[in-house]
Design a protein around this motif. Structure first.
Motif: not given
Length: 239
Positions: A63-66, A104-111, A157-160
């Motif tokens: 998912m990428g780094s926090e 989780t709601i910790v941002p990772r990458g573009m999420s 937010g539901a696009s993907s």
């Protein structure tokens, strides 16, 4: 999956859980995962790699780094909490869904957040029932936003989720023969249907829409029924 002998493993480590969550990983990928986990354990002053360290490494790779420095407004965090909570609850209360491993709601990458589900066994094929459940789970985030904040306040937010659901529903209709109206045939949709007749293309799109509307209604029923749980889960994610 083996951890190199020079890396100490904590007692709570369950390698089968990590293996189920890393399908398609090569030996080099797994070695990198262990190295990242070992580095985190060392930075935390731990003497052995824990399950939490391995999950951290898996999330970082996939998912990428926090993005700890990201400035996220409280309003956005609240939307994300209910969105991810919606995905999780639809999965939890849906027979045939993959078990929820993490929300989780910790941002990772573009999420801005995520819900991770893990298969409880190796998957060599996916049934129609399982695909329908996956469509329900995809709709959970959008439906949660709508129920909590109102139809006019739903976000992008539901696009993907919608892209993923539409792609799966179209595959069910055009590749897997899971539509009674279209029948047991396979249609090439790589050119967005330009090579097929207008009548066939419209029929396919009608069936795709019906699959998605069914999933939306199922998700709405589940989240309406378990509204208190949705609030409790969202509040827990916000803590």
């Amino acid at each position: 999956m083996l951890i190199p002998t020079q890396v100490l493993k904590a007692d709570d480590v369950d390698l089968m859980i990590i293996a189920r969550g890393t399908p398609g990983f090569s030996g080099a990928d797994l070695a990198n995962l262990v190295n990242i986990a070992a580095l985190k354990a060392a930075m935390d002053g731990a003497k052995a790699v824990s399950m939490e360290d391995l999950k951290y490494a898996k999330d970082k790779i996939m998912m990428g780094s926090e993005r700890k420095s990201a400035v996220i407004s409280e309003e956005s965090r609240k939307f994300t909490a209910f969105h991810e909570g919606g995905h999780a609850l639809v999965a939890i209360h849906n027979d045939g869904a993959l078990p929820v491993d993490k929300a989780t709601i910790v941002p990772r990458g573009m999420s801005l957040g995520m819900v991770a589900q893990l298969p409880d066994k190796d998957e060599t094929s996916v049934s129609r029932k399982q695909m329908l459940v996956r469509l329900d789970v995809c709709m959970g985030g959008r439906v949660a936003e709508e129920l909590i904040f109102g139809e006019n306040e739903v976000t992008s937010g539901a696009s993907s989720d919608l892209q993923q659901a539409t792609s799966l529903a179209r595959a069910m209709v055009t590749k897997y023969g899971m539509s009674e109206l279209v029948g047991f045939v396979s249609h090439n949709y790589d050119d967005t249907g330009k090579s097929m007749s207008t009548e066939t293309r419209l029929l396919i799109e009608k069936e795709v829409r019906q699959f998605l509307e069914r999933a939306y209604n199922n998700a709405k029923t589940i989240l309406t029924t378990h509204n208190k749980e949705l609030h409790a889960l969202a509040n827990a994610l916000l803590c």
